[in-house]
Scaffold this active site. Structure first.
Site, mmCIF file in Angstrom:
data_model
loop_
_atom_site.group_PDB
_atom_site.id
_atom_site.type_symbol
_atom_site.label_atom_id
_atom_site.label_comp_id
_atom_site.label_asym_id
_atom_site.label_seq_id
_atom_site.Cartn_x
_atom_site.Cartn_y
_atom_site.Cartn_z
ATOM 1 N N ASP A 24 -7.175 4.412 -4.585
ATOM 2 C CA ASP A 24 -7.630 4.211 -3.216
ATOM 3 C C ASP A 24 -8.363 5.668 -3.125
ATOM 4 O OD1 ASP A 24 -7.955 2.332 -0.524
ATOM 5 O OD2 ASP A 24 -7.512 4.221 0.313
ATOM 6 N N LYS B 206 0.795 -1.170 0.148
ATOM 7 C CA LYS B 206 -0.033 -0.020 0.139
ATOM 8 C C LYS B 206 0.919 1.277 0.120
ATOM 9 C CE LYS B 206 -4.527 0.982 0.045
ATOM 10 N NZ LYS B 206 -5.571 0.162 -0.337
HETATM 11 P P1 NDP Z 1 -12.989 7.978 -2.884
HETATM 12 O O1 NDP Z 1 -11.888 8.863 -2.791
HETATM 13 O O2 NDP Z 1 -13.593 7.728 -4.366
HETATM 14 O O3 NDP Z 1 -14.125 8.336 -1.913
HETATM 15 C C1 NDP Z 1 -14.150 8.469 -0.511
HETATM 16 C C2 NDP Z 1 -15.239 8.769 0.053
HETATM 17 O O4 NDP Z 1 -15.052 8.821 1.377
HETATM 18 C C3 NDP Z 1 -15.820 10.254 -0.197
HETATM 19 O O5 NDP Z 1 -17.199 10.394 -0.225
HETATM 20 C C4 NDP Z 1 -15.018 10.852 0.984
HETATM 21 O O6 NDP Z 1 -15.584 12.188 1.502
HETATM 22 C C5 NDP Z 1 -15.318 9.756 2.089
HETATM 23 N N1 NDP Z 1 -14.485 10.078 3.122
HETATM 24 C C6 NDP Z 1 -12.909 10.086 2.975
HETATM 25 N N2 NDP Z 1 -12.423 10.369 4.355
HETATM 26 C C7 NDP Z 1 -13.711 10.327 5.163
HETATM 27 C C8 NDP Z 1 -13.799 10.740 6.419
HETATM 28 N N3 NDP Z 1 -12.657 10.871 7.082
HETATM 29 N N4 NDP Z 1 -14.930 11.089 7.105
HETATM 30 C C9 NDP Z 1 -16.063 11.095 6.023
HETATM 31 N N5 NDP Z 1 -15.962 10.654 4.737
HETATM 32 C C10 NDP Z 1 -14.710 10.453 4.582
HETATM 33 O O7 NDP Z 1 -12.333 6.587 -2.436
HETATM 34 P P2 NDP Z 1 -12.818 5.114 -2.548
HETATM 35 O O8 NDP Z 1 -14.413 5.001 -2.649
HETATM 36 O O9 NDP Z 1 -11.949 4.397 -3.869
HETATM 37 O O10 NDP Z 1 -12.292 4.449 -1.185
HETATM 38 C C11 NDP Z 1 -13.395 4.174 0.028
HETATM 39 C C12 NDP Z 1 -13.153 3.343 0.722
HETATM 40 O O11 NDP Z 1 -12.871 2.160 0.249
HETATM 41 C C13 NDP Z 1 -11.513 3.506 1.565
HETATM 42 O O12 NDP Z 1 -11.536 2.919 2.726
HETATM 43 C C14 NDP Z 1 -10.759 2.590 0.552
HETATM 44 O O13 NDP Z 1 -9.380 2.127 1.220
HETATM 45 C C15 NDP Z 1 -11.606 1.390 0.223
HETATM 46 N N6 NDP Z 1 -11.394 0.549 -0.866
HETATM 47 C C16 NDP Z 1 -11.405 0.982 -2.028
HETATM 48 C C17 NDP Z 1 -11.165 0.366 -3.087
HETATM 49 C C18 NDP Z 1 -11.048 0.820 -4.512
HETATM 50 O O14 NDP Z 1 -11.004 -0.060 -5.343
HETATM 51 N N7 NDP Z 1 -11.230 2.169 -4.757
HETATM 52 C C19 NDP Z 1 -11.027 -1.040 -3.096
HETATM 53 C C20 NDP Z 1 -11.222 -1.512 -1.643
HETATM 54 C C21 NDP Z 1 -11.330 -0.812 -0.665
HETATM 55 P P3 NDP Z 1 -14.818 13.686 0.855
HETATM 56 O O15 NDP Z 1 -15.096 13.570 -0.800
HETATM 57 O O16 NDP Z 1 -15.475 14.561 1.557
HETATM 58 O O17 NDP Z 1 -13.317 13.434 1.012
HETATM 59 O O1 2IT Z 2 -7.998 -1.556 -0.562
HETATM 60 C C1 2IT Z 2 -7.863 -1.948 -1.916
HETATM 61 O O2 2IT Z 2 -8.041 -2.942 -1.907
HETATM 62 C C2 2IT Z 2 -7.747 -1.264 -2.942
HETATM 63 N N1 2IT Z 2 -7.667 0.157 -2.729
HETATM 64 C C3 2IT Z 2 -7.566 -1.819 -4.383
HETATM 65 C C4 2IT Z 2 -6.290 -2.336 -4.523
HETATM 66 C C5 2IT Z 2 -5.986 -2.586 -6.017
HETATM 67 O O3 2IT Z 2 -4.833 -2.889 -6.092
HETATM 68 O O4 2IT Z 2 -6.650 -2.508 -6.923
#
Ligand code: NDP
Ligand code: 2IT
Length: 444
Positions: free
Chosen positions: A165, A125
């Site tokens: 992420d 990561k």
């Molecule tokens: P994005 O940046 O696309 O979206 C994040 C969202 O979460 C936004 O709406 C953001 O709001 C909100 N957010 C972030 N920090 C906070 C906080 N401290 N309090 C409240 N809201 C918050 O990220 P992703 O959707 O990609 O990721 C979301 C979660 O999923 C993370 O935990 C990530 O690690 C996990 N994840 C992502 C994957 C992926 O493929 N993208 C795969 C597996 C897990 P704002 O815009 O206001 O910051």
């Molecule tokens: O938390 C996660 O699994 C991710 N942000 C996606 C990682 C990836 O390599 O697709």
């Protein structure tokens, strides 16, 4: 003190001030006790001590110049945690809260998540404390170019393959890839989540959210139930939240609330995902806008209030520790039946205990959100094979992977005497493969 307690105590002493890393390690190792009991050889090989120590952690300076000519310096991280079963794989997070503790908790989780996918990917990561909010496209580009100017020497299609992420989506991956290609002079699958015209995979954008809902659907199906007619809360409004909400609604559920870091919206008719996509993906705006555009919808400042809305299913899809003990109790009191973690570690240890005591079906992050990285591995396979699968092909593989993960963690929980405890089941199922590979490869 047993072996697990000793490893955790040493980890806390050697890594002070890293609460998220301690939390993730505690959750993981606590669930591994039945495995340790069956495998005394692991202790002799100091397997857990090696498992919780990253193989390598790179910390670097990321200098960049904003549109006004001011010079800024951010911190850059890449933690290459474990390569026992494949090249390091895991996302990059750009958020002001990023620090070594957060990157290490995410990296540790990633090892087991990636193992659960059944695909050959190790765990890593990275990220930066850079805040993309309010930056122009050219500032984002210059930051990404500076970040990759150091990162490129540590990654490679068979070494370490980063992805997105929080704060890193298609735009950032494009700029990062452009700079990698320019420096390394090779057009290879060194990053996933790439655009479709330069090596990306169909369905990668949707994969984490869709995958989460495929697992929820399977868990419900095994209980003679379905998503049809269920009321859902989906926190966040980013990549994971949007596609989880989209798929859940396509399967007949009603998502009534979502949030961003400023506040939440409540729309009792069911949220119109097209409006959320327009605000979040196209305009990069705030979720507050939704209430101004959709009649009958409400906006409330602050995030916590979302968990007081009655629902059947909660899908936390924003960030770590968004559901604490108090919020978990509120959800249980209002009748929640299933919690599926789309974000990484969105529930505190105390919150998980509340759900488990109440008999809520709890699908832990490393299993429930594995669809994103699984599809990243499918993107790597397509890149290596110079192939391009259709949306339907990738989506079918994703669904199959999520259903398999559900049954593997369920079976592991049963086999190790903790039936229905999917936190332990996922940790055990993920760990066994990594542990076997580490034992076979000697003391490295
Ligand atoms: P994005 O940046 O696309 O979206 C994040 C969202 O979460 C936004 O709406 C953001 O709001 C909100 N957010 C972030 N920090 C906070 C906080 N401290 N309090 C409240 N809201 C918050 O990220 P992703 O959707 O990609 O990721 C979301 C979660 O999923 C993370 O935990 C990530 O690690 C996990 N994840 C992502 C994957 C992926 O493929 N993208 C795969 C597996 C897990 P704002 O815009 O206001 O910051
Ligand atoms: O938390 C996660 O699994 C991710 N942000 C996606 C990682 C990836 O390599 O697709």
């Amino acid at each position: 003190m047993d072996y697990v307690e000793r490893v955790l105590a040493a980890l806390k002493a050697k890594n002070p001030g890293e609460p998220e890393f301690h939390q993730a390690a505690t959750e993981i190792l606590s669930g591994l006790r039945p495995v340790i009991a069956r495998h005394p050889e692991y202790e002799k090989a100091a397997l857990l001590e090696r498992f919780v120590e990253p193989e390598r952690a790179v910390l670097f300076r990321v200098p960049w110049v904003d549109d006004g000519g001011t010079v800024h310096v951010n911190k850059g991280y890449r933690v290459q945690f474990n390569s026992a079963i494949g090249p390091y794989k895991g996302g990059l997070r750009f958020h002001p809260s990023v620090n070594l503790s957060i990157i290490k908790f995410l990296g540790l989780e990633q090892i087991l998540k990636n193992s659960l996918t059944g695909l050959p990917i190790g765990g890593g990561k990275g990220g930066s404390d850079f805040d993309p909010k309010g930056k122009s496209d050219s500032e984002i580009m210059r930051f990404c170019q500076s970040f990759m100017t150091e990162l490129y020497r540590h990654i490679g299609q068979d070494t370490d393959v980063p992805a997105g992420d929080i704060g890193v989506g298609g735009r950032e991956i494009g700029y990062l890839f452009g700079q990698y290609k320019r420096i390394a002079d090779e057009h290879v699958g060194v990053l996933t989540g790439r655009g479709l015209s330069y090596g990306g995979s169909l369905a990668r954008t949707e994969a984490t959210g869709y995958g989460l809902v495929y697992m929820v659907e399977e868990a419900l199906k095994c209980r003679g139930d379905s998503l049809n007619g269920k009321t859902l809360l989906v926190s966040g409004s980013g990549n994971v939240a949007i596609y989880a909400a989209e798929k859940a609604q396509a399967l007949g559920a009603k998502v009534v609330a979502m949030y961003d870091s400023n506040g939440y919206i409540y729309d009792k008719k069911g949220i119109d995902i097209a409006v959320i996509k327009q605000i979040k993906e196209v305009e990069r705006g705030r979720i507050k806008e939704y209430a101004a555009r959709v009649k009958g919808a409400e906006y409330h400042e602050g995030c916590k209030g979302i968990w007081a809305i009655p629902c059947d299913i909660a899908l936390p899809c924003a960030t770590q520790n968004e559901i604490d003990e108090e919020s978990a109790k509120m959800l249980v009191k209002n009748g929640v039946k299933l919690v599926g973690e789309g974000a990484n570690m969105p529930t505190t240890l105390e919150g998980i205990a509340v759900f488990q005591r109440a008999g809520v079906v709890f699908l832990p992050a490393k299993a429930a959100n594995a669809g994103g990285v699984a599809t990243s591995a499918l993107e790597m396979a397509q890149s290596s094979g110079r192939l391009f699968w259709t949306f339907e092909e990738v989506d079918a593989k994703l669904k199959n992977i999520m259903v398999n993960i559900y049954h593997n963690m369920d079976a592991a929980a049963k086999e190790y005497g903790v039936e229905g405890d999917y936190v332990a089941g996922a940790n055990i199922a993920g760990f066994l493969k990594v542990a076997g590979a580490m034992m076979a490869q000697g003391i490295v």
